[in-house]
Design a protein around this motif. Sequence first.
Motif, PDB file in Angstrom:
ATOM      1  N   SER A  35      -8.068 -52.249 -11.614  1.00  8.64           N
ATOM      2  CA  SER A  35      -7.940 -52.732 -10.238  1.00  8.64           C
ATOM      3  C   SER A  35      -8.867 -53.918  -9.988  1.00  8.64           C
ATOM      4  CB  SER A  35      -8.266 -51.616  -9.243  1.00  8.64           C
ATOM      5  OG  SER A  35      -7.408 -50.501  -9.431  1.00  8.64           O
ATOM      6  N   GLN A  36      -8.422 -54.841  -9.149  1.00  6.17           N
ATOM      7  CA  GLN A  36      -9.271 -55.969  -8.776  1.00  6.17           C
ATOM      8  C   GLN A  36     -10.414 -55.509  -7.878  1.00  6.17           C
ATOM      9  OE1 GLN A  36      -6.906 -59.087  -7.076  1.00  6.17           O
ATOM     10  NE2 GLN A  36      -5.821 -59.529  -8.987  1.00  6.17           N
ATOM     11  N   PHE A  37     -10.173 -54.473  -7.094  1.00  8.12           N
ATOM     12  CA  PHE A  37     -11.225 -53.895  -6.271  1.00  8.12           C
ATOM     13  C   PHE A  37     -10.840 -52.447  -5.973  1.00  8.12           C
ATOM     14  CE2 PHE A  37      -8.254 -56.334  -3.685  1.00  8.12           C
ATOM     15  CZ  PHE A  37      -7.775 -55.383  -2.786  1.00  8.12           C
ATOM     16  N   GLY A  38     -11.851 -51.625  -5.784  1.00 11.15           N
ATOM     17  CA  GLY A  38     -11.610 -50.224  -5.461  1.00 11.15           C
ATOM     18  C   GLY A  38     -11.224 -49.403  -6.675  1.00 11.15           C
ATOM     19  N   ALA A  39     -11.144 -48.082  -6.471  1.00  5.82           N
ATOM     20  CA  ALA A  39     -10.719 -47.126  -7.494  1.00  5.82           C
ATOM     21  C   ALA A  39     -10.461 -45.804  -6.796  1.00  5.82           C
ATOM     22  CB  ALA A  39     -11.784 -46.956  -8.562  1.00  5.82           C
ATOM     23  N   HIS A  40      -9.485 -45.054  -7.303  1.00 11.65           N
ATOM     24  CA  HIS A  40      -9.205 -43.793  -6.607  1.00 11.65           C
ATOM     25  C   HIS A  40     -10.261 -42.749  -6.968  1.00 11.65           C
ATOM     26  CE1 HIS A  40      -7.536 -40.926  -9.625  1.00 11.65           C
ATOM     27  NE2 HIS A  40      -6.974 -41.959 -10.219  1.00 11.65           N
ATOM     28  N   ASN A  41     -10.721 -42.066  -5.948  1.00  7.46           N
ATOM     29  CA  ASN A  41     -11.698 -41.003  -6.124  1.00  7.46           C
ATOM     30  C   ASN A  41     -11.274 -39.809  -5.297  1.00  7.46           C
ATOM     31  OD1 ASN A  41     -12.505 -42.725  -3.790  1.00  7.46           O
ATOM     32  ND2 ASN A  41     -14.057 -41.125  -3.534  1.00  7.46           N
ATOM     33  N   GLN A  42     -11.793 -38.637  -5.631  1.00  9.90           N
ATOM     34  CA  GLN A  42     -11.322 -37.411  -5.011  1.00  9.90           C
ATOM     35  C   GLN A  42     -12.338 -36.279  -5.205  1.00  9.90           C
ATOM     36  OE1 GLN A  42      -8.803 -38.931  -7.348  1.00  9.90           O
ATOM     37  NE2 GLN A  42     -10.446 -38.527  -8.808  1.00  9.90           N
ATOM     38  N   ARG A  43     -12.129 -35.253  -4.407  1.00  9.07           N
ATOM     39  CA  ARG A  43     -12.931 -34.063  -4.593  1.00  9.07           C
ATOM     40  C   ARG A  43     -12.463 -33.329  -5.837  1.00  9.07           C
ATOM     41  NH1 ARG A  43     -13.335 -29.803   0.242  1.00  9.07           N
ATOM     42  NH2 ARG A  43     -13.762 -31.773   1.311  1.00  9.07           N
ATOM     43  N   ALA A  44     -13.397 -32.713  -6.527  1.00  4.22           N
ATOM     44  CA  ALA A  44     -13.095 -31.927  -7.708  1.00  4.22           C
ATOM     45  C   ALA A  44     -13.906 -30.630  -7.639  1.00  4.22           C
ATOM     46  CB  ALA A  44     -13.428 -32.709  -8.978  1.00  4.22           C
ATOM     47  N   HIS A  45     -13.638 -29.726  -8.567  1.00  2.00           N
ATOM     48  CA  HIS A  45     -14.404 -28.487  -8.644  1.00  2.00           C
ATOM     49  C   HIS A  45     -14.844 -28.251 -10.077  1.00  2.00           C
ATOM     50  CE1 HIS A  45     -12.769 -27.529  -4.629  1.00  2.00           C
ATOM     51  NE2 HIS A  45     -13.809 -26.730  -4.541  1.00  2.00           N
ATOM     52  N   ALA A  46     -16.104 -27.906 -10.240  1.00  2.00           N
ATOM     53  CA  ALA A  46     -16.625 -27.476 -11.530  1.00  2.00           C
ATOM     54  C   ALA A  46     -16.755 -25.962 -11.511  1.00  2.00           C
ATOM     55  CB  ALA A  46     -17.987 -28.117 -11.794  1.00  2.00           C
ATOM     56  N   VAL A  47     -16.204 -25.320 -12.535  1.00  3.80           N
ATOM     57  CA  VAL A  47     -16.269 -23.864 -12.663  1.00  3.80           C
ATOM     58  C   VAL A  47     -17.091 -23.541 -13.900  1.00  3.80           C
ATOM     59  CG1 VAL A  47     -14.984 -21.710 -12.894  1.00  3.80           C
ATOM     60  CG2 VAL A  47     -14.020 -23.602 -11.561  1.00  3.80           C
ATOM     61  N   MET A  48     -18.151 -22.766 -13.714  1.00  2.14           N
ATOM     62  CA  MET A  48     -19.060 -22.417 -14.789  1.00  2.14           C
ATOM     63  C   MET A  48     -19.070 -20.909 -14.972  1.00  2.14           C
ATOM     64  SD  MET A  48     -21.851 -25.038 -13.210  1.00  2.14           S
ATOM     65  CE  MET A  48     -21.031 -24.764 -11.613  1.00  2.14           C
ATOM     66  N   GLU A  49     -18.517 -20.431 -16.071  1.00  4.05           N
ATOM     67  CA  GLU A  49     -18.530 -19.012 -16.423  1.00  4.05           C
ATOM     68  C   GLU A  49     -19.527 -18.838 -17.555  1.00  4.05           C
ATOM     69  OE1 GLU A  49     -14.375 -17.311 -16.718  1.00  4.05           O
ATOM     70  OE2 GLU A  49     -13.926 -19.459 -16.657  1.00  4.05           O
ATOM     71  N   VAL A  50     -20.477 -17.915 -17.399  1.00  6.29           N
ATOM     72  CA  VAL A  50     -21.557 -17.800 -18.379  1.00  6.29           C
ATOM     73  C   VAL A  50     -21.915 -16.344 -18.643  1.00  6.29           C
ATOM     74  CG1 VAL A  50     -22.589 -20.037 -17.808  1.00  6.29           C
ATOM     75  CG2 VAL A  50     -23.329 -17.987 -16.570  1.00  6.29           C
ATOM     76  N   ARG A  51     -22.368 -16.110 -19.879  1.00  9.15           N
ATOM     77  CA  ARG A  51     -23.104 -14.899 -20.223  1.00  9.15           C
ATOM     78  C   ARG A  51     -24.538 -15.337 -20.475  1.00  9.15           C
ATOM     79  NH1 ARG A  51     -17.989 -13.666 -22.839  1.00  9.15           N
ATOM     80  NH2 ARG A  51     -17.194 -11.680 -22.021  1.00  9.15           N
ATOM     81  N   LEU A  52     -25.483 -14.592 -19.940  1.00 15.73           N
ATOM     82  CA  LEU A  52     -26.874 -15.042 -19.907  1.00 15.73           C
ATOM     83  C   LEU A  52     -27.801 -14.111 -20.664  1.00 15.73           C
ATOM     84  CD1 LEU A  52     -27.044 -15.981 -16.120  1.00 15.73           C
ATOM     85  CD2 LEU A  52     -26.832 -17.570 -18.036  1.00 15.73           C
ATOM     86  N   ALA A  53     -28.843 -14.705 -21.228  1.00 13.53           N
ATOM     87  CA  ALA A  53     -29.914 -13.940 -21.850  1.00 13.53           C
ATOM     88  C   ALA A  53     -31.177 -13.973 -20.997  1.00 13.53           C
ATOM     89  CB  ALA A  53     -30.213 -14.488 -23.245  1.00 13.53           C
TER      90      ALA A  53
END
Length: 277
Positions: A152-170
């Motif tokens: 693009s000459q100017f601008g760019a599409h942006n949006q909300r996103a979600h990060a999902v973190m599933e973990v087993r912990l020590a």
Amino acid sequence: MRDVQNETDNRNMAIDRVGIRDISWPISVPDRTNGTQETVAQVSLSVSLPQDYRGTHMSRFVEVLGAQEKRVTFHNMEGLLVTLKERLKARDAHAVFDFPYFITKAAPVSGAKGRLRCDVRFDAALRGDDFDLVTTVTSPIQTLCPCSKEISQFGAHNQRAHAVMEVRLAGFVWLEEFVQMADDCASAPIYSLLKREDEKYVTERAYENPRFVEDSVRELALAMQADERVVWYRVSVTSHESIHNHDAFAVIERDKRTGSIPSRENLPCSPRRTEEG
């Protein structure tokens, strides 16, 4: 009084899980800033049922839940399941707690404070004597498309996103730490309260830090890989695309006890896209 549940069943079919689902229950969880945070969880509790028993005792699930301390943490989920097994004379027990958790975030320029929601799940299982707990944190983030910026000459599409973190912990990890990991993998964080000067900052930061979902999920995986308290993880990033009629997603799963992922130096960059989005 006749005890129908304890009657013998002759169909020779054991049940993997039987119990109660979607009961709302007040709980208290660790809060890094305030010590504890009161919230309401949607709870599911279940046990295994041998083939020769007709039914389980549903009321006992609520009794066990009510007898527990309100504080639900990484450390006492096993105790809940041990009690379930004992009260219901079961081999296996399972519990799921889904609840909202709120973090106070200060806007990057004005410092205006707002409460940001993330969603948390404790998924605990006790199979015989083997305890397993998967903690899942879902946190909102922002992504800006590198391809859109490039073409693009100017601008760019942006949006909300979600990060999902599933973990087993020590070891113990604050929920706030997971939210910070998610923010660090994004083009820019999400805030609930922004003044004009903050919107300018966040917009420009995202533009200067474009990331595909592939970029974000790799950064998130590297953060998990570097944290010795995390022994297994499944991370995903979903971008709710603003100019496409679909979402974009990427997933990485690793068990650090049995495998590894490439180091940052050897990790390939996201391929440059030659077509739209």
